[in-house]
Design a protein around this motif. Structure first.
Motif, PDB file in Angstrom:
ATOM      1  N   VAL A 286       0.842  -1.205   0.000  1.00 37.47           N
ATOM      2  CA  VAL A 286       0.000   0.000   0.000  1.00 37.47           C
ATOM      3  C   VAL A 286       0.874   1.251   0.000  1.00 37.47           C
ATOM      4  O   VAL A 286       0.641   2.190  -0.776  1.00 37.47           O
ATOM      5  N   LEU A 287       1.890   1.251   0.849  1.00 37.52           N
ATOM      6  CA  LEU A 287       2.772   2.422   0.930  1.00 37.52           C
ATOM      7  C   LEU A 287       3.573   2.600  -0.355  1.00 37.52           C
ATOM      8  O   LEU A 287       3.808   3.731  -0.794  1.00 37.52           O
ATOM      9  N   ASP A 288       3.995   1.489  -0.957  1.00 41.02           N
ATOM     10  CA  ASP A 288       4.698   1.576  -2.241  1.00 41.02           C
ATOM     11  C   ASP A 288       3.819   2.249  -3.293  1.00 41.02           C
ATOM     12  O   ASP A 288       4.255   3.139  -4.022  1.00 41.02           O
ATOM     13  N   GLU A 289       2.574   1.775  -3.366  1.00 47.81           N
ATOM     14  CA  GLU A 289       1.682   2.330  -4.382  1.00 47.81           C
ATOM     15  C   GLU A 289       1.361   3.792  -4.103  1.00 47.81           C
ATOM     16  O   GLU A 289       1.299   4.606  -5.029  1.00 47.81           O
ATOM     17  N   GLN A 290       1.163   4.127  -2.822  1.00 47.19           N
ATOM     18  CA  GLN A 290       0.853   5.523  -2.501  1.00 47.19           C
ATOM     19  C   GLN A 290       2.021   6.436  -2.846  1.00 47.19           C
ATOM     20  O   GLN A 290       1.821   7.539  -3.352  1.00 47.19           O
ATOM     21  N   TRP A 291       3.233   5.978  -2.609  1.00 50.85           N
ATOM     22  CA  TRP A 291       4.397   6.775  -2.974  1.00 50.85           C
ATOM     23  C   TRP A 291       4.396   7.045  -4.478  1.00 50.85           C
ATOM     24  O   TRP A 291       4.696   8.148  -4.922  1.00 50.85           O
ATOM     25  N   GLY A 292       4.023   6.035  -5.265  1.00 48.28           N
ATOM     26  CA  GLY A 292       3.969   6.200  -6.709  1.00 48.28           C
ATOM     27  C   GLY A 292       2.866   7.140  -7.162  1.00 48.28           C
ATOM     28  O   GLY A 292       2.973   7.765  -8.223  1.00 48.28           O
ATOM     29  N   ARG A 293       1.790   7.252  -6.373  1.00 50.65           N
ATOM     30  CA  ARG A 293       0.677   8.129  -6.743  1.00 50.65           C
ATOM     31  C   ARG A 293       0.993   9.609  -6.525  1.00 50.65           C
ATOM     32  O   ARG A 293       0.401  10.481  -7.162  1.00 50.65           O
ATOM     33  N   ILE A 294       1.891   9.903  -5.602  1.00 51.23           N
ATOM     34  CA  ILE A 294       2.147  11.295  -5.230  1.00 51.23           C
ATOM     35  C   ILE A 294       2.928  11.977  -6.348  1.00 51.23           C
ATOM     36  O   ILE A 294       3.991  11.504  -6.761  1.00 51.23           O
ATOM     37  N   VAL A 295       2.414  13.100  -6.819  1.00 51.58           N
ATOM     38  CA  VAL A 295       3.018  13.811  -7.942  1.00 51.58           C
ATOM     39  C   VAL A 295       3.920  14.941  -7.459  1.00 51.58           C
ATOM     40  O   VAL A 295       5.036  15.111  -7.949  1.00 51.58           O
ATOM     41  N   ASN A 296       3.461  15.721  -6.490  1.00 51.37           N
ATOM     42  CA  ASN A 296       4.222  16.881  -6.032  1.00 51.37           C
ATOM     43  C   ASN A 296       5.534  16.432  -5.397  1.00 51.37           C
ATOM     44  O   ASN A 296       5.537  15.603  -4.477  1.00 51.37           O
ATOM     45  N   PRO A 297       6.670  16.967  -5.830  1.00 54.65           N
ATOM     46  CA  PRO A 297       7.959  16.479  -5.316  1.00 54.65           C
ATOM     47  C   PRO A 297       8.167  16.765  -3.837  1.00 54.65           C
ATOM     48  O   PRO A 297       8.823  15.981  -3.142  1.00 54.65           O
ATOM     49  N   ASP A 298       7.630  17.861  -3.332  1.00 52.61           N
ATOM     50  CA  ASP A 298       7.780  18.162  -1.909  1.00 52.61           C
ATOM     51  C   ASP A 298       7.001  17.171  -1.056  1.00 52.61           C
ATOM     52  O   ASP A 298       7.495  16.683  -0.032  1.00 52.61           O
ATOM     53  N   ARG A 299       5.754  16.852  -1.475  1.00 53.17           N
ATOM     54  CA  ARG A 299       4.962  15.880  -0.717  1.00 53.17           C
ATOM     55  C   ARG A 299       5.545  14.475  -0.857  1.00 53.17           C
ATOM     56  O   ARG A 299       5.469  13.668   0.065  1.00 53.17           O
ATOM     57  N   LYS A 300       6.143  14.196  -2.002  1.00 56.50           N
ATOM     58  CA  LYS A 300       6.770  12.890  -2.219  1.00 56.50           C
ATOM     59  C   LYS A 300       7.973  12.711  -1.281  1.00 56.50           C
ATOM     60  O   LYS A 300       8.165  11.647  -0.672  1.00 56.50           O
ATOM     61  N   ALA A 301       8.775  13.773  -1.146  1.00 56.07           N
ATOM     62  CA  ALA A 301       9.941  13.710  -0.268  1.00 56.07           C
ATOM     63  C   ALA A 301       9.514  13.546   1.189  1.00 56.07           C
ATOM     64  O   ALA A 301      10.139  12.797   1.951  1.00 56.07           O
ATOM     65  N   ARG A 302       8.451  14.232   1.579  1.00 48.93           N
ATOM     66  CA  ARG A 302       7.949  14.093   2.949  1.00 48.93           C
ATOM     67  C   ARG A 302       7.498  12.656   3.215  1.00 48.93           C
ATOM     68  O   ARG A 302       7.813  12.079   4.264  1.00 48.93           O
ATOM     69  N   PHE A 303       6.766  12.074   2.284  1.00 46.14           N
ATOM     70  CA  PHE A 303       6.264  10.717   2.459  1.00 46.14           C
ATOM     71  C   PHE A 303       7.430   9.737   2.626  1.00 46.14           C
ATOM     72  O   PHE A 303       7.397   8.850   3.481  1.00 46.14           O
ATOM     73  N   ALA A 304       8.462   9.907   1.800  1.00 44.63           N
ATOM     74  CA  ALA A 304       9.618   9.015   1.879  1.00 44.63           C
ATOM     75  C   ALA A 304      10.319   9.140   3.231  1.00 44.63           C
ATOM     76  O   ALA A 304      10.770   8.140   3.806  1.00 44.63           O
ATOM     77  N   PHE A 305      10.402  10.354   3.748  1.00 45.73           N
ATOM     78  CA  PHE A 305      11.057  10.556   5.045  1.00 45.73           C
ATOM     79  C   PHE A 305      10.271   9.883   6.165  1.00 45.73           C
ATOM     80  O   PHE A 305      10.848   9.231   7.048  1.00 45.73           O
ATOM     81  N   VAL A 306       8.960  10.052   6.159  1.00 45.27           N
ATOM     82  CA  VAL A 306       8.117   9.570   7.256  1.00 45.27           C
ATOM     83  C   VAL A 306       7.899   8.062   7.196  1.00 45.27           C
ATOM     84  O   VAL A 306       7.664   7.418   8.221  1.00 45.27           O
ATOM     85  N   ARG A 307       8.007   7.475   6.033  1.00 47.72           N
ATOM     86  CA  ARG A 307       7.591   6.086   5.833  1.00 47.72           C
ATOM     87  C   ARG A 307       8.179   5.091   6.840  1.00 47.72           C
ATOM     88  O   ARG A 307       7.442   4.218   7.316  1.00 47.72           O
ATOM     89  N   PRO A 308       9.454   5.142   7.204  1.00 43.07           N
ATOM     90  CA  PRO A 308       9.952   4.147   8.170  1.00 43.07           C
ATOM     91  C   PRO A 308       9.201   4.149   9.495  1.00 43.07           C
ATOM     92  O   PRO A 308       9.135   3.116  10.167  1.00 43.07           O
ATOM     93  N   SER A 309       8.624   5.270   9.871  1.00 42.94           N
ATOM     94  CA  SER A 309       7.881   5.335  11.138  1.00 42.94           C
ATOM     95  C   SER A 309       6.584   4.545  11.066  1.00 42.94           C
ATOM     96  O   SER A 309       5.957   4.279  12.101  1.00 42.94           O
TER      97      SER A 309
END
Length: 857
Positions: free
Chosen positions: A712-735
């Motif tokens: 689910v998280l993999d797919e959601q990361w792929g859905r995010i278009v805005n680069p700033d929101r994408k970077a935030r998601f990648a940072f938070v994901r391990p939590s």
């Protein structure tokens, strides 16, 4: 002109200062930070201050920024002491120091450049310093950067006199990559390009304190609007053009209407040369009021299509707040940060007035109640409650002054003051205050002195308990046959009394009425007012009274059963706030409150009350129940909230229900529905899910431990278009990981200052670690998070320590978490009083929750 950036960084630390005799050392303190004694000396000896600041910003965010600052001022110092310029790590960063065209002797002392007295003349002087700018307060990203200097962080990056009562003009010159936009305090007066670089030069600003010096540069888009000869410009990084189109006009129009309202109210035209603002992804605050370049958190202004009424109102209030600062804080600045609350209180107080015309359908008294009282009570009821006005001996601790008391309690107190003086006299007093101190500084006593002349009351005495003291009175109502006894007590046991006008609402079969009384002493008796044996007595009957109200038994029983039937909406709102206090003080069982709140939603139509009740339900559900009880109640709670999602309320209210439902969804059926909403198999009519909504759903699914959470998280990361929101998601994901070891590694990563640089990202991850569903494992992080708070205070921005503590403690209701806090405080007796108070404030709900769960189990 800019300092070239070609010098190797390693050489910058080898430039030695020219030392001078210790007899030139200043008598005033040069300890870390900006101590009061140093600030007072400079205020007495320095005037006619101006700055020219040139920065050369490389495209590579890892490369140093070269800087040059020219400070001009008039000096009048009969004692001929050394001149102290504030600059962090001067021994490593300063290249040269010139005074009046000559190389000058200087010493690095803590975070100060101490320049020999012999270099200066009586009268006009010029200090020219070349240096490597510190990144600490420049918030550098690959595609943009922005300066954020409040409260005392300008000297973290630039050499300045970093105190609010030395105001000066600032003229910026910024050399940046050619494809970048740039914004600074003054109007741009030129742009030249060469070799892929662009130099933007700006006119000198009007006089402002260093905490308002600001610039932003990077890959931004612009939107502008002109009206009646005024131009407003917005810079942003939003990539969703539909979102921009949907929000653009509302954002710009709200700024115009705020400016027009403030000009009329203050009788002073907009006091600065231009009006521009920048939307920053993951900005540390909601906004920051730099003249000529306000900074906002982009998500707070660029709203989703499914925005709630609270979010729409919040945007309008935020814009009004930051615009009000142009007069309150920027035009007239507090003398010292002990009065920082004066700028914040007027920004919030004025914002509440400014939004009226834009939302004529709202009950604005109810809006004021909900926006201020619950949050203020959340601090004022705690052991760590602080006064509105606090002493401060060094600006390095100024960040600890910020919080709910100055943002939420202070506007309530100001509204009480306005009522005592009268609206017209209050406005006239503020006009006099602004006119007398324009482009200068003032203190709270300066304003009280002006308002005292407008009133027959002793406002100085009134101010002492409301402004200079922490806490709130405990106000009790007791029926004595047909009489009503109203009493106040000091919960701290020191005998304080809070003079206050109370509007007591007395309700029964024949309707309700207000009885107005001045509670000045310990008690007052209202004779004969209960002759008709009323069903209830509500001490905060107008919604503006402030205190911990203790309801009599009959009133508590009636309101707990019949709050939904009260009219108008303001009375229901005041009753909800008071009933919640009864829950937290263990006078009303949380299960009973939850039943009443869920039932009330069936008939509640006011969105402000809906939002507040949904918040109380969510807190009672997660914090005031055991995991077993929560699982048993989940289907019923989910059903009520989902009925709100699909009901016939306005879309804004239904969006609030959807957010609350997503927050509490726990049953297998609800989690399955959440999954269908996320993957598009189910839709809610009229509530299209935005990218942010989808991300929130994916996060909720991961926290609930769905088997394929990583997919689910993999797919959601792929859905995010805005680069700033994408970077935030990648940072938070391990939590969000199901693996405890990965979550532990994420927490360990937050020990690094660099990994906390984007504070909202760090807080989002911390909230995930401590989510109630992860709370047993999250206990592992509680004591280490508390141990880090001193460093967090030193390295983070003003709200970060409190938010760090809230995120670290907010998901817990176990006795072990409460014990961990008590043990930490006992084992750290030397912790600064203000940080101790911050911990007590954040820990209050954990301790109450643990006691309530145990009490009602």
């Amino acid at each position: 002109m800019p300092i070239p950036n070609s010098r190797p960084a390693v050489l910058l630390t080898l430039v030695a200062p020219i030392l001078f005799s210790s007899c030139d050392a200043p008598d005033v303190s040069t300890e870390l930070g900006v101590p009061w004694g140093l600030a007072e000396h400079r205020k007495a000896t320095i005037s006619d201050l101006s700055y020219e600041i040139s920065l050369d910003v490389p495209v590579d965010a890892t490369q140093p920024i070269g800087g040059r600052t020219i400070i001009r001022f008039s000096l009048s110092d009969p004692d001929r002491q050394a001149v102290v310029v504030d600059f962090k790590d001067p021994g490593e960063r300063v290249h040269t120091v010139m005074v009046n065209g000559e190389e000058a002797g200087w010493e690095p002392v803590n975070d100060h450049v101490v320049i020999e007295a012999a270099a200066f003349l009586d009268g006009a002087n010029e200090v020219d310093i070349s240096y490597t700018a510190g990144d600490d307060a420049l918030n550098r990203n690959d595609e943009f950067l922005y300066a954020l200097f409040v409260p005392d962080r300008a000297h973290f990056s630039l050499p300045v006199f970093d105190q609010p009562n030395l105001k000066g003009s600032v003229a910026w010159e910024l050399t940046v990559p050619e494809h970048w936009e740039a914004v600074a305090n003054g109007p741009m007066n030129g742009r030249t390009t060469a070799d892929g670089r662009a130099t933007h030069s700006y006119e000198a600003s009007r006089p402002i304190p260093t905490y308002l010096f600001a610039f932003a540069a990077g890959e931004f888009k612009t939107e502008a609007m002109e009206k009646d000869g005024r131009r407003v410009v917005m810079y942003h990084r939003e990539t969703d053009e539909e979102r921009v189109t949907r929000n653009r006009d509302a954002i710009l129009e709200l700024h115009f209407s705020s400016l027009e309202w403030l000009e009329e109210y203050t009788d002073i035209e907009y006091p600065f040369q231009k009006f521009e603002f920048v939307l920053i992804p993951s900005f540390q605050y909601g906004g920051m009021e730099h003249p000529g370049g306000i900074l906002y958190r982009q998500g707070g202004l660029m709203l989703d299509e499914t925005a709630t009424q609270g979010q729409i109102l919040g945007r309008a209030s935020l814009i009004a707040h930051e615009t009000a600062h142009m007069w309150f804080g920027d035009l007239v600045t507090m003398n010292w940060f002990d009065d920082v609350w004066t700028k914040e209180v007027f920004a919030n107080f004025m914002a509440a007035k400014i939004v009226h015309p834009s939302f004529p359908e709202l009950d604005h008294d109810l809006r004021f109640l909900m926006a201020h009282f619950p949050t203020a009570y959340g601090v004022d009821r705690t052991e760590g409650a602080n006064p509105i006005r606090q002493p401060l001996d060094n600006l390095r601790y100024a960040g600890t002054l910020y919080g709910a008391i100055i943002y939420q309690k202070a506007p309530i107190v100001m509204r009480h003051l306005e009522a005592r003086v009268g609206e017209e006299a209050f406005r006239d007093g503020l006009r006099e205050y602004l006119a007398a101190h324009s482009y200068g500084n003032a203190t709270w006593p300066d304003l009280i002195e002006i308002l005292d002349r407008q009133s027959e009351e002793d406002l100085a005495s009134w101010s002492r308990v409301w402004v200079e003291e922490p806490g709130r009175p405990t106000i009790t109502v007791v029926r004595q046959d047909s009489d009503l006894l109203i009493s106040q007590a000091d919960p701290a046991g020191t005998g304080r009394l809070w003079p206050q006008t109370l509007h007591i609402r007395i309700g029964g079969a024949a309707g309700d009425r207000l009885e107005t009384v001045e509670l000045v002493g310990e008690s007052v008796l209202l004779a004969g007012v209960l002759a008709d044996a009323p069903a209830y007595i509500l001490p905060n009957g107008s919604g503006m009274e402030y205190g911990g109200f203790v309801l009599d038994e009959a009133s508590l029983s009636f309101l707990a059963d019949s709050v939904a039937a009260l009219e108008p909406a303001l009375v229901r709102g005041a009753a909800w706030v008071t009933l919640w206090d009864q829950v937290l003080e263990r006078r009303l069982a949380p299960d009973a409150f939850l039943d009443v709140a869920l039932a009330a939603l069936a008939t509640e139509q006011d969105e402000l009350n809906i939002s507040r009740v949904l918040g109380y339900i969510t807190t009672a559900y997660w914090d005031l129940s055991t995991s077993t009880d929560r699982r048993e109640r989940a289907p019923a709670v989910e059903s009520v909230l989902w009925s709100g999602v699909t009901g016939d309320l306005p879309a804004t209210a239904r969006a609030a229900y959807l957010g609350a439902w997503r927050n509490v969804a726990l049953s297998d059926e609800a989690v399955a529905r959440m999954r269908r909403l996320w993957d598009g198999a189910e839709e809610v009519e009229g509530l299209p899910l935005s990218e942010s909504d989808q991300t929130a759903l994916a996060t909720a699914l991961a926290l609930r431990g769905v088997p394929d959470a990583e997919a689910v998280l993999d797919e959601q990361w792929g859905r995010i278009v805005n680069p700033d929101r994408k970077a935030r998601f990648a940072f938070v994901r391990p939590s969000l990981s199901a693996e405890p070891e990965i979550r532990e590694a994420f927490f360990e990563s937050l020990r690094s200052v660099e990994n906390r640089a984007r504070e909202p990202w760090a807080l989002a991850g911390l909230n995930n670690l401590h989510h109630p569903l992860r709370a047993p494992h999250g206990l592992l992080f509680v004591t280490p998070a508390l141990a880090m708070v001193e460093e967090i205070q030193r390295t983070g921005d003003i709200f970060f320590p409190g938010r760090w503590l809230d995120a670290s403690l907010g998901g817990h209701n176990q006795g072990e978490a409460a014990d961990a806090v008590r043990d930490f405080l006992a084992q750290n007796p030397d912790l600064s009083p203000r940080l101790r108070a911050k911990i007590q404030q954040s820990a209050d709900m954990v301790q109450r929750s643990a006691a309530i769960v145990e009490n009602w189990r």
